[in-house]
Design a protein around this motif. Structure first.
Motif, PDB file in Angstrom:
ATOM      1  N   SER A   1      23.541  46.906  60.955  1.00 52.70           N
ATOM      2  CA  SER A   1      23.423  45.751  60.084  1.00 52.70           C
ATOM      3  C   SER A   1      22.502  46.105  58.926  1.00 52.70           C
ATOM      4  N   ARG A   2      22.896  45.701  57.726  1.00 57.96           N
ATOM      5  CA  ARG A   2      22.054  45.900  56.549  1.00 57.96           C
ATOM      6  C   ARG A   2      22.397  44.805  55.555  1.00 57.96           C
ATOM      7  N   LEU A   3      21.398  44.258  54.919  1.00 52.90           N
ATOM      8  CA  LEU A   3      21.609  43.224  53.909  1.00 52.90           C
ATOM      9  C   LEU A   3      21.360  43.790  52.525  1.00 52.90           C
ATOM     10  N   TRP A   4      22.179  43.352  51.595  1.00 54.14           N
ATOM     11  CA  TRP A   4      21.990  43.689  50.183  1.00 54.14           C
ATOM     12  C   TRP A   4      21.497  42.445  49.453  1.00 54.14           C
ATOM     13  N   LEU A   5      20.622  42.648  48.483  1.00 57.68           N
ATOM     14  CA  LEU A   5      20.297  41.598  47.522  1.00 57.68           C
ATOM     15  C   LEU A   5      21.212  41.851  46.335  1.00 57.68           C
ATOM     16  N   CYS A   6      22.084  40.895  46.031  1.00 57.79           N
ATOM     17  CA  CYS A   6      23.144  41.110  45.048  1.00 57.79           C
ATOM     18  C   CYS A   6      23.070  40.131  43.886  1.00 57.79           C
ATOM     19  N   LEU A   7      23.650  40.567  42.802  1.00 57.15           N
ATOM     20  CA  LEU A   7      23.895  39.742  41.628  1.00 57.15           C
ATOM     21  C   LEU A   7      25.388  39.822  41.363  1.00 57.15           C
ATOM     22  N   TRP A   8      26.019  38.735  40.980  1.00 57.41           N
ATOM     23  CA  TRP A   8      27.449  38.757  40.693  1.00 57.41           C
ATOM     24  C   TRP A   8      27.732  39.720  39.553  1.00 57.41           C
ATOM     25  N   GLY A   9      28.910  40.316  39.548  1.00 60.86           N
ATOM     26  CA  GLY A   9      29.294  41.312  38.549  1.00 60.86           C
ATOM     27  C   GLY A   9      29.442  40.747  37.152  1.00 60.86           C
ATOM     28  N   ASP A  10      29.781  41.632  36.231  1.00 62.23           N
ATOM     29  CA  ASP A  10      29.881  41.277  34.816  1.00 62.23           C
ATOM     30  C   ASP A  10      31.024  40.305  34.527  1.00 62.23           C
ATOM     31  N   GLN A  11      32.100  40.394  35.287  1.00 57.12           N
ATOM     32  CA  GLN A  11      33.253  39.511  35.104  1.00 57.12           C
ATOM     33  C   GLN A  11      33.309  38.497  36.241  1.00 57.12           C
ATOM     34  N   PRO A  12      33.793  37.289  35.997  1.00 51.98           N
ATOM     35  CA  PRO A  12      33.943  36.310  37.075  1.00 51.98           C
ATOM     36  C   PRO A  12      34.969  36.786  38.112  1.00 51.98           C
ATOM     37  N   PRO A  13      34.898  36.286  39.342  1.00 52.90           N
ATOM     38  CA  PRO A  13      35.892  36.638  40.352  1.00 52.90           C
ATOM     39  C   PRO A  13      37.300  36.235  39.908  1.00 52.90           C
ATOM     40  N   VAL A  14      38.271  36.975  40.423  1.00 50.66           N
ATOM     41  CA  VAL A  14      39.676  36.719  40.107  1.00 50.66           C
ATOM     42  C   VAL A  14      40.402  36.427  41.417  1.00 50.66           C
ATOM     43  N   GLU A  15      41.280  35.434  41.387  1.00 47.41           N
ATOM     44  CA  GLU A  15      42.069  35.137  42.583  1.00 47.41           C
ATOM     45  C   GLU A  15      43.542  35.271  42.273  1.00 47.41           C
TER      46      GLU A  15
ATOM     47  N   ALA B   1      25.242  32.865  38.605  1.00 45.12           N
ATOM     48  CA  ALA B   1      24.021  33.217  37.883  1.00 45.12           C
ATOM     49  C   ALA B   1      22.839  33.536  38.791  1.00 45.12           C
ATOM     50  N   GLN B   2      22.956  33.277  40.086  1.00 43.01           N
ATOM     51  CA  GLN B   2      21.819  33.459  40.990  1.00 43.01           C
ATOM     52  C   GLN B   2      22.047  34.626  41.946  1.00 43.01           C
ATOM     53  N   LEU B   3      20.959  35.320  42.266  1.00 44.23           N
ATOM     54  CA  LEU B   3      20.992  36.375  43.271  1.00 44.23           C
ATOM     55  C   LEU B   3      21.351  35.795  44.631  1.00 44.23           C
TER      56      LEU B   3
ATOM     57  N   PHE C   1      45.176  34.002  49.869  1.00 44.25           N
ATOM     58  CA  PHE C   1      44.729  34.311  48.520  1.00 44.25           C
ATOM     59  C   PHE C   1      43.906  35.590  48.539  1.00 44.25           C
ATOM     60  N   ARG C   2      44.075  36.415  47.506  1.00 39.83           N
ATOM     61  CA  ARG C   2      43.249  37.609  47.334  1.00 39.83           C
ATOM     62  C   ARG C   2      42.186  37.282  46.289  1.00 39.83           C
ATOM     63  N   LEU C   3      40.937  37.498  46.667  1.00 38.59           N
ATOM     64  CA  LEU C   3      39.807  37.287  45.770  1.00 38.59           C
ATOM     65  C   LEU C   3      39.208  38.656  45.465  1.00 38.59           C
ATOM     66  N   THR C   4      39.175  39.040  44.206  1.00 37.38           N
ATOM     67  CA  THR C   4      38.577  40.313  43.812  1.00 37.38           C
ATOM     68  C   THR C   4      37.391  40.020  42.915  1.00 37.38           C
ATOM     69  N   PHE C   5      36.320  40.747  43.135  1.00 34.14           N
ATOM     70  CA  PHE C   5      35.082  40.518  42.386  1.00 34.14           C
ATOM     71  C   PHE C   5      34.186  41.736  42.536  1.00 34.14           C
ATOM     72  N   SER C   6      33.178  41.796  41.710  1.00 32.27           N
ATOM     73  CA  SER C   6      32.193  42.874  41.834  1.00 32.27           C
ATOM     74  C   SER C   6      30.800  42.270  41.945  1.00 32.27           C
ATOM     75  N   VAL C   7      29.923  43.026  42.562  1.00 26.54           N
ATOM     76  CA  VAL C   7      28.526  42.641  42.680  1.00 26.54           C
ATOM     77  C   VAL C   7      27.657  43.825  42.257  1.00 26.54           C
ATOM     78  N   TRP C   8      26.466  43.525  41.800  1.00 29.48           N
ATOM     79  CA  TRP C   8      25.446  44.540  41.551  1.00 29.48           C
ATOM     80  C   TRP C   8      24.472  44.488  42.709  1.00 29.48           C
ATOM     81  N   VAL C   9      24.360  45.587  43.439  1.00 33.18           N
ATOM     82  CA  VAL C   9      23.417  45.693  44.549  1.00 33.18           C
ATOM     83  C   VAL C   9      22.081  46.114  43.946  1.00 33.18           C
ATOM     84  N   MET C  10      21.087  45.269  44.101  1.00 34.71           N
ATOM     85  CA  MET C  10      19.798  45.509  43.470  1.00 34.71           C
ATOM     86  C   MET C  10      19.029  46.617  44.221  1.00 34.71           C
TER      87      MET C  10
END
Length: 141
Positions: free
Chosen positions: A109-123, A75-77, A131-140
């Protein structure tokens, strides 16, 4: 307010899991005849990036601790290094790497301010001990 920073040990993203697309910032209007029309809906759009990591058990635990504790269950950036450029060599106009005075290559080097994607991460299990962890982020913006 300070935001958590992506764990340094989780920066080896899979190239095959990378996918990025901008958020659609247009408003569509259907004309009576002819093609639809578009205008700007908002000026600042985020960008969705799909990512994948293959990690050992310790990396899996670190990922979930970061997601659950540091980012309040997603829930947090948070700050994340841009996987598309981080640690790539900085080159001059001829393609030669730029170096510091002691001969160490300069790295991008570059930093993104991100928010977690619409779906929770999947492992999922990858091989015997990874383990493979797949997830999405929203780059603000």
């Amino acid at each position: 307010m300070s935001y958590p920073v992506w764990p340094e040990e989780l920066v080896q993203f899979e190239r095959g899991g990378w996918q990025a697309a901008p958020q659609d910032g247009r408003r569509r209007s259907q004309n009576e005849t002819g093609p639809p029309g578009f205008r700007r809906r908002f000026s600042a759009t985020a960008r969705r990036v799909d990512l994948a990591l293959i990690v050992p058990q310790a990396g899996r635990a670190r990922f979930w601790r970061f997601h659950t504790e540091d980012c309040a269950g997603g829930a947090q950036l948070f700050w994340m290094p841009d996987p598309s450029v981080s640690r790539a060599r900085l080159l001059d106009h001829t393609g030669t790497p730029l170096l510091t005075g002691d001969g160490t290559p300069l790295l991008l080097s570059r930093l993104w301010l991100c928010l977690w994607g619409d779906q929770p991460p999947v492992e999922s299990v990858e091989g015997d001990v990874e383990f493979r962890l797949t997830f999405s982020v929203w780059v603000m913006p």
